[in-house]
Design a protein around this motif. Structure first.
Motif, PDB file in Angstrom:
ATOM      1  N   CYS A   1       5.150   9.751  -7.126  1.00  0.00           N
ATOM      2  CA  CYS A   1       4.489  10.535  -8.175  1.00  0.00           C
ATOM      3  C   CYS A   1       4.549  12.032  -7.914  1.00  0.00           C
ATOM      4  O   CYS A   1       4.194  12.827  -8.782  1.00  0.00           O
ATOM      5  CB  CYS A   1       3.062  10.045  -8.422  1.00  0.00           C
ATOM      6  SG  CYS A   1       2.025   9.986  -6.960  1.00  0.00           S
TER       7      CYS A   1
ATOM      8  N   CYS B   1       1.904  10.224  -3.738  1.00  0.00           N
ATOM      9  CA  CYS B   1       2.896   9.702  -2.795  1.00  0.00           C
ATOM     10  C   CYS B   1       4.271  10.301  -3.154  1.00  0.00           C
ATOM     11  O   CYS B   1       4.359  11.134  -4.053  1.00  0.00           O
ATOM     12  CB  CYS B   1       2.946   8.169  -2.850  1.00  0.00           C
ATOM     13  SG  CYS B   1       3.685   7.540  -4.372  1.00  0.00           S
TER      14      CYS B   1
ATOM     15  N   CYS C   1       4.003   3.778  -9.133  1.00  0.00           N
ATOM     16  CA  CYS C   1       3.726   3.713  -7.696  1.00  0.00           C
ATOM     17  C   CYS C   1       2.367   3.085  -7.510  1.00  0.00           C
ATOM     18  O   CYS C   1       1.671   2.789  -8.475  1.00  0.00           O
ATOM     19  CB  CYS C   1       3.779   5.114  -7.066  1.00  0.00           C
ATOM     20  SG  CYS C   1       2.535   6.251  -7.720  1.00  0.00           S
TER      21      CYS C   1
ATOM     22  N   CYS D   1      -0.288   4.420  -6.030  1.00  0.00           N
ATOM     23  CA  CYS D   1      -1.405   5.354  -5.863  1.00  0.00           C
ATOM     24  C   CYS D   1      -2.541   5.000  -6.819  1.00  0.00           C
ATOM     25  O   CYS D   1      -2.292   4.551  -7.928  1.00  0.00           O
ATOM     26  CB  CYS D   1      -0.958   6.786  -6.178  1.00  0.00           C
ATOM     27  SG  CYS D   1       0.157   7.456  -4.955  1.00  0.00           S
TER      28      CYS D   1
END
Ligand code: ADP
Ligand code: MG
Ligand code: ZN
Length: 481
Positions: free
Chosen positions: A42, A39, A24, A26
């Motif tokens: 994760c 998010c 992701c 992040c």
């Protein structure tokens, strides 16, 4: 240890220093407030889909290239299923049958010549979050900032034969990943972690003995001590006619013991299967060739080259290459100065400054403290060489130069520290010292020539260390004759 031989294999987890997490976008960052870098992906929300991080794949393959692995053109992510509160999806995404790298090796030297340690495989996986236990509050917390951080796990063959060799291997690996820039290698923050598998067997026995796996080894020193403890614990068991139980053990650094954590009967069945949300990772040959071409010079080769440049022994050169930043600093400082003299300044006063100030031996890791430039260090080596200042003064002012970044010539001029090499000026000081110490002068002339060092010391004191020592000796010898 006599009748037994130790056998050690290491599993090393390295956090990759990518901007974002493995699946992701992040931020992949240590130290943020809990559960801020998260998010849907994760935190394992149902239906959220992972997107692999290209940079993480590049980093993993680069580590493989640096340790002589074959890089699989195609590798695959699998789900490793287990339940733990810090694993929100209920499975870790890892590589199982088809890891990205296999069949590598690393030459390490623990003082008895180089030995080749096999590397079985390197696979990619995502890290779990962190459970934080607060017994005082009778509570446990879960921080998912770390969940989804990209890791490589580097699994060695059971090829090491002593704690020292395991540490040498680990340091070599640590040097490689930090030189590559794929990890910050920070052991305290968990960016570089190691589990050690340890068994012993009678010397000459080909079969491996039952092994224990040691967890929680968060420094080189703890790896060394935990393995040493474990070897002797297993020896005691065999000496007493017992058998070693295969189990996971936790190292307690305070008590310096290993304690049973879980046995084999509790070993998990992870029910691995290919992750249906992720396509195989395919690396194009041109891409791999480009990564290979971009590999930097690694610590071992660099150390060899520095030995040729300086004529210094391996042990000292290893100190120079301990971080890429220090090795670069050394090399840049050598422009226009003699490498051996630059090395002496680094190995002596410069590393003493780092130690005393508690900063890492690399300028990029402590820019607020380490202001000295390579140009300034090279210039310092030269002004000592040319006799502008004495080695003693150089040592005295090193700390100021280190933290100010001022060029040594400017510093010396401003503080009036230039060495007195003018015999007229020194003669006055020498005469003064002889006049002030008539008894010693008398004794010297009577044959107590050992007093020479006393006189030199007095002149040095009178000139605040600025006198050129060779000239002082000359003048004194003449005047006392
Ligand atoms: P697991 O995943 O259960 O830990 P692996 O087969 O992947 O098991 O082995 C992990 C590590 O243990 C490897 O580094 C390997 O070299 C090492 N190892 C395996 N058997 C032994 C043994 N008898 N003694 C020491 N190390 C061992
Ligand atoms: Mg293991
Ligand atoms: Zn995320």
């Amino acid at each position: 240890m006599g009748a037994y031989e130790a056998v050690i294999g290491l599993e090393v987890h390295v956090q990759l220093a990518t901007e974002s997490k493995l699946f992701c976008s992040c931020p992949n960052k240590f130290g943020a407030s809990p559960n801020t870098n998260v998010c849907e992906v994760c935190t394992g929300m149902p239906g959220a889909l992972p997107t692999p991080n290209r940079r993480a794949i590049q980093y993993a393959a680069t580590v493989g290239l640096a340790v002589n692995c074959a890089i699989n053109r195609s590798s695959r992510f699998a789900r490793k299923n287990y339940f733990y509160p810090d694993l929100p999806a209920g499975y870790q995404i890892s590589q199982f049958e088809l890891p990205i790298c296999e069949h590598g090796w690393l030459d390490v030297d623990a003082g008895e010549g180089a030995r080749r340690i096999g590397i079985t495989r390197i696979h990619m996986e995502n890290d779990a979050g962190k459970n934080i236990h607060a017994p005082a509050e009778n509570a446990s917390y879960v921080d998912l900032n770390r969940a989804g951080t990209p890791l490589v796990e580097i699994v060695s063959e059971p090829d090491m034969r002593s704690a020292a060799e395991a540490v040498a291997y680990l340091k070599a690996l640590h040097g490689i990943v930090t030189y590559l820039g794929v990890s910050d290698g920070n052991m305290e923050e968990g960016s570089f972690r190691c589990d050690a598998n340890v068994s012993i067997r009678p010397v000459g026995e080909a079969r491996l003995g039952p092994r224990t796996e040691l967890k929680n080894l968060n420094s080189f020193r703890n790896v060394q001590r935990a393995i040493e403890y474990e070897i002797s614990r297993q020896e005691d068991i065999l000496e007493d006619g017992g058998t070693v139980v295969q189990e996971t053990r936790l190292y307690d650094a305070v008590k310096n013991v290993t304690l049973a954590m879980r046995g084999k009967e509790e070993a998990q069945d992870y029910r691995y299967f290919p992750d249906p949300d992720l396509l195989p990772v395919v690396i194009a040959p041109e891409e791999l060739a480009a990564w290979k071409a971009a590999l930097p010079e690694l610590p071992r080769e660099r150390a060899r080259r520095f030995m040729e440049m300086t004529g210094l022994p391996a042990a000292e050169v290893e100190v120079l290459v301990q971080t890429r930043g220090l090795a670069d600093f050394f090399e840049e400082s050598c422009a226009g100065a003699e490498p051996r003299k630059v090395a002496a300044l680094i190995l002596g006063p410069l590393l003493r400054e780092c130690n005393a100030r508690g900063v890492a031996p690399s300028p990029d890791m402590c820019p607020d403290v380490w202001k000295m430039t390579p140009r300034a260090l090279g210039a310092l080596a030269r002004v000592i060489d040319e006799g502008l200042i004495s080695a003693k003064i150089a040592a005295d002012i090193f700390g100021d130069l280190f933290t100010s970044g001022v060029m040594p010539e400017d510093y010396v001029k401003e503080k009036g520290l230039a060495q007195i090499s003018d015999s007229g000026a020194l003669e006055a000081a020498v005469d003064g010292v002889i006049a002030a110490n008539p008894a010693e002068a008398e004794a010297y002339r009577g044959g107590k020539t050992k007093l020479m060092s006393f006189f030199v010391g007095q002149v040095m004191r009178a000139t605040k260390g600025k006198a050129n020592p060779a000239l002082v000796n000359q003048l004194l010898a003449r005047k006392l004759a």
